[in-house]
Design a protein around this motif. Structure first.
Motif, PDB file in Angstrom:
ATOM      1  N   ARG A   1       0.855  -1.192   0.000  1.00 42.12           N
ATOM      2  CA  ARG A   1       0.000   0.000   0.000  1.00 42.12           C
ATOM      3  C   ARG A   1       0.890   1.241   0.000  1.00 42.12           C
ATOM      4  NH1 ARG A   1      -2.204   3.281   4.045  1.00 42.12           N
ATOM      5  NH2 ARG A   1      -4.289   4.148   3.564  1.00 42.12           N
ATOM      6  N   VAL A   2       0.726   2.066  -1.036  1.00 42.50           N
ATOM      7  CA  VAL A   2       1.545   3.275  -1.183  1.00 42.50           C
ATOM      8  C   VAL A   2       0.624   4.483  -1.219  1.00 42.50           C
ATOM      9  CG1 VAL A   2       3.213   4.519  -2.612  1.00 42.50           C
ATOM     10  CG2 VAL A   2       3.307   2.023  -2.470  1.00 42.50           C
TER      11      VAL A   2
ATOM     12  N   ILE B   1       4.372   3.780   2.979  1.00 45.83           N
ATOM     13  CA  ILE B   1       4.498   2.505   2.268  1.00 45.83           C
ATOM     14  C   ILE B   1       4.383   1.405   3.307  1.00 45.83           C
ATOM     15  CG2 ILE B   1       5.926   1.070   0.776  1.00 45.83           C
ATOM     16  CD1 ILE B   1       6.818   4.725   1.108  1.00 45.83           C
ATOM     17  N   SER B   2       3.392   0.551   3.154  1.00 45.42           N
ATOM     18  CA  SER B   2       3.183  -0.522   4.134  1.00 45.42           C
ATOM     19  C   SER B   2       2.918  -1.828   3.418  1.00 45.42           C
ATOM     20  CB  SER B   2       2.015  -0.182   5.072  1.00 45.42           C
ATOM     21  OG  SER B   2       0.813  -0.081   4.332  1.00 45.42           O
ATOM     22  N   ASN B   3       3.279  -2.913   4.080  1.00 45.57           N
ATOM     23  CA  ASN B   3       3.058  -4.258   3.552  1.00 45.57           C
ATOM     24  C   ASN B   3       2.918  -5.219   4.710  1.00 45.57           C
ATOM     25  OD1 ASN B   3       6.206  -3.739   3.573  1.00 45.57           O
ATOM     26  ND2 ASN B   3       5.923  -5.956   3.846  1.00 45.57           N
ATOM     27  N   PRO B   4       2.138  -6.292   4.542  1.00 42.34           N
ATOM     28  CA  PRO B   4       2.001  -7.266   5.639  1.00 42.34           C
ATOM     29  C   PRO B   4       3.317  -7.993   5.891  1.00 42.34           C
ATOM     30  CG  PRO B   4       0.931  -8.065   3.641  1.00 42.34           C
ATOM     31  CD  PRO B   4       1.328  -6.643   3.366  1.00 42.34           C
ATOM     32  N   LEU B   5       3.539  -8.337   7.152  1.00 39.17           N
ATOM     33  CA  LEU B   5       4.731  -9.077   7.535  1.00 39.17           C
ATOM     34  C   LEU B   5       4.455 -10.572   7.442  1.00 39.17           C
ATOM     35  CD1 LEU B   5       5.988  -7.064  10.650  1.00 39.17           C
ATOM     36  CD2 LEU B   5       7.163  -7.332   8.461  1.00 39.17           C
ATOM     37  N   PRO B   6       5.171 -11.294   6.585  1.00 41.85           N
ATOM     38  CA  PRO B   6       4.982 -12.755   6.523  1.00 41.85           C
ATOM     39  C   PRO B   6       5.329 -13.393   7.855  1.00 41.85           C
ATOM     40  CG  PRO B   6       6.213 -11.953   4.618  1.00 41.85           C
ATOM     41  CD  PRO B   6       6.129 -10.816   5.590  1.00 41.85           C
ATOM     42  N   ALA B   7       4.657 -14.467   8.181  1.00 41.63           N
ATOM     43  CA  ALA B   7       4.893 -15.162   9.440  1.00 41.63           C
ATOM     44  C   ALA B   7       6.326 -15.690   9.485  1.00 41.63           C
ATOM     45  CB  ALA B   7       3.899 -16.313   9.600  1.00 41.63           C
TER      46      ALA B   7
ATOM     47  N   ALA C   1       1.970  -5.242  10.139  1.00 42.63           N
ATOM     48  CA  ALA C   1       2.524  -4.743   8.873  1.00 42.63           C
ATOM     49  C   ALA C   1       3.852  -4.029   9.140  1.00 42.63           C
ATOM     50  CB  ALA C   1       1.541  -3.800   8.191  1.00 42.63           C
ATOM     51  N   TRP C   2       4.587  -3.873   8.062  1.00 45.28           N
ATOM     52  CA  TRP C   2       5.806  -3.058   8.100  1.00 45.28           C
ATOM     53  C   TRP C   2       5.486  -1.711   7.464  1.00 45.28           C
ATOM     54  CZ3 TRP C   2      10.579  -3.725  10.186  1.00 45.28           C
ATOM     55  CH2 TRP C   2      11.563  -2.777   9.839  1.00 45.28           C
ATOM     56  N   LEU C   3       5.810  -0.642   8.172  1.00 46.13           N
ATOM     57  CA  LEU C   3       5.425   0.692   7.734  1.00 46.13           C
ATOM     58  C   LEU C   3       6.648   1.582   7.580  1.00 46.13           C
ATOM     59  CD1 LEU C   3       3.257   2.907   7.188  1.00 46.13           C
ATOM     60  CD2 LEU C   3       3.325   3.387   9.664  1.00 46.13           C
ATOM     61  N   VAL C   4       6.681   2.282   6.456  1.00 48.12           N
ATOM     62  CA  VAL C   4       7.649   3.365   6.249  1.00 48.12           C
ATOM     63  C   VAL C   4       6.846   4.640   6.070  1.00 48.12           C
ATOM     64  CG1 VAL C   4       9.413   4.340   4.747  1.00 48.12           C
ATOM     65  CG2 VAL C   4       9.371   1.870   5.195  1.00 48.12           C
ATOM     66  N   ARG C   5       7.050   5.602   6.948  1.00 44.01           N
ATOM     67  CA  ARG C   5       6.335   6.891   6.864  1.00 44.01           C
ATOM     68  C   ARG C   5       7.367   8.010   6.906  1.00 44.01           C
ATOM     69  NH1 ARG C   5       1.334   9.441   7.894  1.00 44.01           N
ATOM     70  NH2 ARG C   5       1.580  11.547   8.750  1.00 44.01           N
ATOM     71  N   ALA C   6       7.384   8.792   5.854  1.00 47.64           N
ATOM     72  CA  ALA C   6       8.328   9.901   5.757  1.00 47.64           C
ATOM     73  C   ALA C   6       7.537  11.214   5.619  1.00 47.64           C
ATOM     74  CB  ALA C   6       9.258   9.719   4.568  1.00 47.64           C
TER      75      ALA C   6
END
Length: 377
Positions: A314-315, A328-334, A367-372
């Motif tokens: 997701r962008v 920019i976020s994406n689910p974290l695989p187990a 999720a893993w999130l990058v926020r700038a």
């Protein structure tokens, strides 16, 4: 003995002696005009030292004759910019003339004295009584000349570094220039890391997927994506190398968020489902903000493909009032290990900080999130 004679074989010894002799040309010229006032040239140095360009000329001459071949001689070639610089220039000119007078006297008088002592051993001129002691004393003026030439050469070089050396303002300017060079090198390293790293990640993911699929049609699409990504990486590499080849190359040649489509298509071709949405006037963002935003997006997508694989991404790009926000976020695989200390993530935070903004990188919920957040002014 060889060590004693070695300075006589160095060109620097004679260029320094020439540097000491040069001021005496003006004295000799003045003596021809008015031999009653040999001290007058020293007075003329006062108004001369007030001319800013004189310091530059003295610095260039000192570098060429006193420190030939030295990369960092510690002698400035800048004009005088303050009264302190002019005062140091005046002191240098007066000192140079004094040392030049001593050198001229020594190099003329001492060889003559040695010659006279040698002739005195034979009773020539008649005022000398023949005596072998004169022959023993004859080398002493030459030894004194050796010491004077080397000593004055070393002394005038040391004085040049002291009086013609960089001022505090020049040292500060040199330090700032060096800092800019280091920052530019760091930026270039980040550019290469982001661009080439993204291309290689996409190529590896596509090649692995094509081999696992065993489908000729999918393999063809994967090869096309690898080709397109590689071509884009070569263009980025040319831009970065252009900075090295042309120091004045405009930064506008670098990609901006207006070129984000190729990043998204590259990620989608690698199997990632990219949900992209841009809000606001992204095309009219300031150049530095848009360029750094592009690199942050590129590094984020590269990390997703490298560590999480073909997962939904997701962008969101929001150009609001006063700032640009990228998420920019994406689910974290187990079972995926979580780390927030890689060089790429550190580069994202550094890019944001360089523009006066901030960046958050790390897990949030599942999720893993990058926020700038990058300020626009």
């Amino acid at each position: 003995m060889v060590r004693f004679l070695r300075p006589l074989l160095r060109g620097t010894t004679y260029t320094r002696l020439l540097h000491l002799w040069l001021p005496m040309l003006s004295v000799a010229f003045w003596m021809f005009i008015d031999p009653r006032t040999p001290w007058a040239p020293a007075l003329f140095l006062v108004p001369l030292a007030l001319i800013p360009a004189v310091r530059r000329g003295e610095g260039v001459q000192a570098r060429l004759l006193l420190t030939p071949g030295e990369a960092e001689p510690g002698i400035s070639e800048e004009p005088a910019r303050s009264w302190r610089d002019r005062g140091r220039t005046l002191l240098w000119l007066e000192l140079r003339m004094l040392l030049g007078a001593i050198a001229m006297f020594a190099t003329v008088r001492l060889p003559i004295l040695a010659f006279e002592l040698a002739r005195g051993a034979w009773g020539v001129p008649p005022s000398f009584a023949p005596h072998r002691a004169y022959a023993l004393l004859a080398p002493l003026p030459l030894l004194a000349l050796y010491g004077v030439v080397l000593g004055l050469g070393a002394l005038v070089t040391r004085c040049a570094r002291r009086l013609l050396g960089p001022s505090a303002a020049e040292r500060l300017a040199a330090l700032e220039e060096r800092t800019e060079q280091l920052l530019e090198r760091t930026r270039i390293a980040r550019e290469l890391h982001d661009s080439i790293g993204h291309a290689l990640t996409v190529a590896v993911v596509q090649a692995g997927a094509a081999r696992a699929a065993g489908d000729p049609e999918f393999t063809g699409r994967a090869l096309s994506a690898i080709e397109e990504t590689g071509r884009a990486a070569l263009e980025d590499l040319e831009r970065v190398l252009g900075v090295l080849r042309e120091a004045e190359r405009p930064a506008s040649a670098r990609p901006t968020l207006a070129d984000a489509d190729r990043l998204l298509e590259s990620a989608r071709a690698s199997g990632a489902e990219v949900d992209f949405r841009a809000t606001g006037a992204v095309e009219s963002l300031p150049g530095p903000v848009s360029r750094e935003g592009y690199r942050i997006l590129q590094e984020s997508l590269t990390n997703v493909l490298r560590h999480a694989g073909a997962v939904p991404v997701r962008v969101r790009v929001t150009a609001g009032v006063g700032q640009l926000v990228l998420e920019i976020s994406n689910p974290l695989p187990a079972g995926l290990p979580v780390s927030n200390g890689g060089s790429g993530l550190r580069g994202i935070r550094e890019r944001a900080a360089l523009l006066g903004g901030r960046a958050h990188t790390g897990p949030e919920a599942d999720a893993w999130l990058v926020r700038a957040e990058l300020p626009l002014s």
